[in-house]
Enzyme design. Structure first.
Site, short mmCIF file in Angstrom:
data_model
loop_
_atom_site.label_atom_id
_atom_site.label_comp_id
_atom_site.label_asym_id
_atom_site.label_seq_id
_atom_site.Cartn_x
_atom_site.Cartn_y
_atom_site.Cartn_z
CB CYS A 12 -2.34 -0.57 11.35
SG CYS A 12 -3.70 -0.26 10.20
CB SER A 19 -3.75 -3.67 9.21
OG SER A 19 -4.86 -2.83 9.33
P1 4NP Z 1 -3.10 3.12 9.65
O1 4NP Z 1 -2.90 4.70 9.40
O2 4NP Z 1 -3.08 2.91 11.14
O3 4NP Z 1 -1.91 2.50 8.97
O4 4NP Z 1 -4.43 2.76 9.02
C1 4NP Z 1 -3.65 5.67 10.04
C2 4NP Z 1 -4.95 5.91 9.64
C3 4NP Z 1 -5.68 6.91 10.24
C4 4NP Z 1 -5.12 7.67 11.25
C5 4NP Z 1 -3.82 7.43 11.66
C6 4NP Z 1 -3.08 6.43 11.05
N1 4NP Z 1 -5.87 8.72 11.85
O5 4NP Z 1 -5.31 9.43 12.70
O6 4NP Z 1 -7.06 8.89 11.54
#
Ligand code: 4NP
Length: 171
Positions: A12, A19
């Site tokens: 992800c 993920s």
């Molecule tokens: P993930 O979710 O891709 O499902 O782990 C996210 C985690 C962090 C961020 C965005 C989505 N972020 O912008 O830091």
């Protein structure tokens, strides 16, 4: 004869919500079926922003309520991943595009799939990012992953590319 292991990498954006959950859901499914010896299961992020961190506490709490334990540590996707894994499974189109840009050659591109391509219920065409939302987003992630990981396990145990043209040509 010793069977080759099936090596799965879930990907992800941050590797702290979707993920690591996919990794934990898949590990639990495989363990419950006594198939741990046949799989290598890991996860990574397309960005390294959260590298070294445990999964998001909200994601862990929602998962633990379903008996799913998230114990992975965030790391970014590496070039070696494209050689070390058989299937590289992104959660949404942004992940897929980022993976394709990172892929070193055509053989690696063929390993890239979207998680919802393995869904049995076909309600969503991606696993939505829950990071900036509320509790329902985390529950949705787990609902989608529990369904799609079962579909993925079925596919790994009995790959049938004719069944679903979205899912490449096996491995
Ligand atoms: P993930 O979710 O891709 O499902 O782990 C996210 C985690 C962090 C961020 C965005 C989505 N972020 O912008 O830091």
């Amino acid at each position: 004869m010793k069977q080759e292991k099936i090596r799965l990498l879930f990907v992800c954006l941050g590797n702290i919500c979707r993920s690591p959950s996919a990794e934990a859901v898949m590990k639990k499914l495989v363990k419950d079926k006594g198939l741990e010896d046949r799989f290598v299961i890991d996860s990574a992020g397309t960005i390294g922003h959260h590298a070294g961190q445990r999964a998001d506490a909200r994601m862990r709490t929602h998962a633990e309520r379903r008996g799913i334990v998230l114990d992975s540590i965030s790391r970014p996707v590496t070039m070696d991943d494209f050689y070390d894994f058989d299937l590289i499974i992104g959660m949404d189109n942004q992940n897929i595009d980022a993976l394709k840009r990172k892929a070193p050659e055509w053989e690696s591109v063929r390993k890239i799939h979207k998680m919802t391509d393995f869904s049995r219920k076909k309600t969503y065409d991606h696993v939505p990012d829950p990071y900036y939302g509320g509790a329902s987003g985390f529950e949705l992630v787990l609902d989608l992953l529990e369904d799609a990981c079962q579909g993925l396990l079925d596919y790994c145990l009995n790959p049938d590319p004719d069944q679903d043209p979205e899912i490449g040509e096996g491995f």
